[in-house]
Design a protein around this motif. Structure first.
Motif, PDB file in Angstrom:
ATOM      1  N   ILE A   1      -4.306  -2.652  -4.345  1.00 58.53           N
ATOM      2  CA  ILE A   1      -3.239  -2.280  -3.422  1.00 58.53           C
ATOM      3  C   ILE A   1      -1.908  -2.225  -4.174  1.00 58.53           C
ATOM      4  CG2 ILE A   1      -2.024  -2.921  -1.303  1.00 58.53           C
ATOM      5  CD1 ILE A   1      -4.905  -2.118  -0.846  1.00 58.53           C
TER       6      ILE A   1
ATOM      7  N   LYS B   1      -7.321  -6.487  -3.779  1.00 59.41           N
ATOM      8  CA  LYS B   1      -8.178  -5.348  -3.432  1.00 59.41           C
ATOM      9  C   LYS B   1      -8.371  -5.241  -1.921  1.00 59.41           C
ATOM     10  CE  LYS B   1     -11.106  -5.181  -7.596  1.00 59.41           C
ATOM     11  NZ  LYS B   1     -12.508  -5.290  -8.077  1.00 59.41           N
ATOM     12  N   ALA B   2      -8.610  -4.028  -1.470  1.00 64.39           N
ATOM     13  CA  ALA B   2      -8.900  -3.780  -0.058  1.00 64.39           C
ATOM     14  C   ALA B   2     -10.398  -3.929   0.186  1.00 64.39           C
ATOM     15  CB  ALA B   2      -8.450  -2.374   0.323  1.00 64.39           C
TER      16      ALA B   2
ATOM     17  N   LEU C   1     -10.494  -3.886   8.307  1.00 61.08           N
ATOM     18  CA  LEU C   1      -9.514  -3.016   7.654  1.00 61.08           C
ATOM     19  C   LEU C   1     -10.064  -1.590   7.673  1.00 61.08           C
ATOM     20  CD1 LEU C   1      -6.895  -2.687   5.994  1.00 61.08           C
ATOM     21  CD2 LEU C   1      -8.262  -3.072   3.929  1.00 61.08           C
TER      22      LEU C   1
ATOM     23  N   CYS D   1     -13.204  -3.164   3.311  1.00 65.79           N
ATOM     24  CA  CYS D   1     -13.361  -2.460   4.583  1.00 65.79           C
ATOM     25  C   CYS D   1     -14.085  -3.323   5.615  1.00 65.79           C
ATOM     26  CB  CYS D   1     -14.135  -1.151   4.366  1.00 65.79           C
ATOM     27  SG  CYS D   1     -13.317  -0.022   3.231  1.00 65.79           S
TER      28      CYS D   1
ATOM     29  N   ALA E   1       0.814  -1.225   0.000  1.00 70.58           N
ATOM     30  CA  ALA E   1       0.000   0.000   0.000  1.00 70.58           C
ATOM     31  C   ALA E   1       0.842   1.268   0.000  1.00 70.58           C
ATOM     32  CB  ALA E   1      -0.970   0.004   1.185  1.00 70.58           C
TER      33      ALA E   1
ATOM     34  N   THR F   1     -10.353  -1.260  -3.707  1.00 65.63           N
ATOM     35  CA  THR F   1      -9.301  -0.531  -4.424  1.00 65.63           C
ATOM     36  C   THR F   1      -8.036  -1.385  -4.452  1.00 65.63           C
ATOM     37  OG1 THR F   1     -10.198   1.587  -3.657  1.00 65.63           O
ATOM     38  CG2 THR F   1      -7.932   1.587  -4.477  1.00 65.63           C
TER      39      THR F   1
ATOM     40  N   TYR G   1      -7.930   3.325   4.065  1.00 66.62           N
ATOM     41  CA  TYR G   1      -8.069   2.465   2.888  1.00 66.62           C
ATOM     42  C   TYR G   1      -9.426   2.680   2.235  1.00 66.62           C
ATOM     43  CZ  TYR G   1      -3.671   0.401   4.173  1.00 66.62           C
ATOM     44  OH  TYR G   1      -2.333   0.227   4.459  1.00 66.62           O
ATOM     45  N   LYS G   2      -9.558   2.203   0.983  1.00 65.65           N
ATOM     46  CA  LYS G   2     -10.775   2.401   0.208  1.00 65.65           C
ATOM     47  C   LYS G   2     -11.314   1.056  -0.247  1.00 65.65           C
ATOM     48  CE  LYS G   2      -9.215   6.888  -1.606  1.00 65.65           C
ATOM     49  NZ  LYS G   2      -8.908   7.662  -2.845  1.00 65.65           N
ATOM     50  N   GLN G   3     -12.608   0.897  -0.164  1.00 70.78           N
ATOM     51  CA  GLN G   3     -13.272  -0.347  -0.532  1.00 70.78           C
ATOM     52  C   GLN G   3     -12.968  -0.739  -1.982  1.00 70.78           C
ATOM     53  OE1 GLN G   3     -14.908  -2.415   1.350  1.00 70.78           O
ATOM     54  NE2 GLN G   3     -15.842  -3.768  -0.166  1.00 70.78           N
TER      55      GLN G   3
ATOM     56  N   CYS H   1     -11.185   1.993   6.944  1.00 77.46           N
ATOM     57  CA  CYS H   1     -11.503   2.824   5.791  1.00 77.46           C
ATOM     58  C   CYS H   1     -12.180   4.101   6.293  1.00 77.46           C
ATOM     59  CB  CYS H   1     -12.437   2.088   4.824  1.00 77.46           C
ATOM     60  SG  CYS H   1     -11.734   0.613   4.063  1.00 77.46           S
TER      61      CYS H   1
END
Length: 282
Positions: free
Chosen positions: A275, A258-259, A264, A261, A202, A273, A269-271, A266
């Motif tokens: 890495i 991908k991330a 994790l 939430c 990230a 998205t 971080y973004k749902q 947010c």
């Protein structure tokens, strides 16, 4: 004074007493010119002289032994000093020689920039993407394997090793256009002037005090498959392995990560998205 000189002096001393009279313990006067008396004194003096000579010989032997021991200790000390000097030299060379930490550059056959040197380049490999007993870690296999002299037993109770391919989701891949089903190269790299390396997920840049080796996309297996995998950093300018991609052989599969939430956080971080990642040296 030498013993011969002492003996001569004793004789002169005895002769000088020839004309002297002395009284014994009983009050009698004895002429020192008496031959029997002189002989008695000479015998006594010779006995003392022999005793002194024996003592000197004994002390001389001890001194010789001590000198031998001292010589032995000096030789040992010189040997130990040479060993210490050699160790100091090796320590100095090790201190002055930088570098040493290695890392794998996934998706490339070469090492980044002039700051690193290539140990070897090869093929990314690992377990089959859907095996329950799969090993989790990825390997960078060398192109020139050497084999053990072992007896091959025909059974199926073994671990398994397969090559790796880039994969895509809905036709989209993180590893370059038309890279789906292409085989994945790798390179083992050694920094020339750094002793530590770390892959930071990230991030596209390194933290202060660290130097970037390369950056790219975080990759792992697909979450729907049985096999465990690990997270690796695939170079942003990923290459295919020459001669691959003509067929879909599967094996170890590289997907973008991908991330999601929840546990994790947010933000930051973004749902869903993808890495990024960066490999840094220090």
């Amino acid at each position: 004074m030498a013993f011969d000189d002492r003996k001569a002096n004793l004789v002169l001393f005895v002769l000088s007493l020839v004309s002297v009279r002395c009284e014994n313990t009983h009050g009698k006067r004895i002429l020192l010119s008496d031959p029997a008396y002189v002989q008695q004194q000479m015998t006594h003096l010779q006995s003392e002289l022999q005793t002194l000579q024996a003592t000197v010989l004994s002390q001389t032997g001890k001194i010789s032994s001590l000198e031998q021991q001292l010589s032995h200790f000096q030789n040992e000390t010189q040997s130990q000093n040479r060993e210490i000097a050699s160790l100091k030299q090796k320590l100095s060379e090790a201190t002055n020689e930088k570098g040493g930490a290695t890392f794998v550059r996934w998706g490339r056959k070469d090492c980044p920039t002039s700051l690193t040197e290539l140990v070897y380049s090869g093929y990314a490999a690992g377990s089959w993407y859907n095996d329950k007993g799969a090993a989790a870690n990825h390997l960078c296999l060398p192109p020139d394997p050497e084999w053990l002299n072992t007896t091959v037993v025909p059974d199926d109770v073994t671990g398994r090793l397969y090559g790796a391919e880039y994969e895509s989701t809905n036709g989209y891949t993180m590893f370059g256009s038309n890279s789906r089903n292409e085989e994945v190269p790798c390179a083992v790299c050694r920094p020339k002037s750094f002793v530590s390396s770390v892959m930071i997920p990230a991030r596209t840049t390194c933290y202060s005090g660290w130097t970037k080796a390369y950056g790219g996309s975080l990759a792992s297996g697909n979450h729907v498959y049985e096999a465990a995998t690990e997270y690796v950093c695939v170079d942003e300018h990923a290459q295919p392995l020459a001669g691959g991609g003509n067929s879909n052989d599967d094996g170890l599969l590289f997907y973008g990560v991908k991330a999601f939430c929840g546990s994790l956080r947010c933000p930051p971080y973004k749902q869903e998205t993808y890495i990024s990642c960066v490999v840094c040296m220090k």
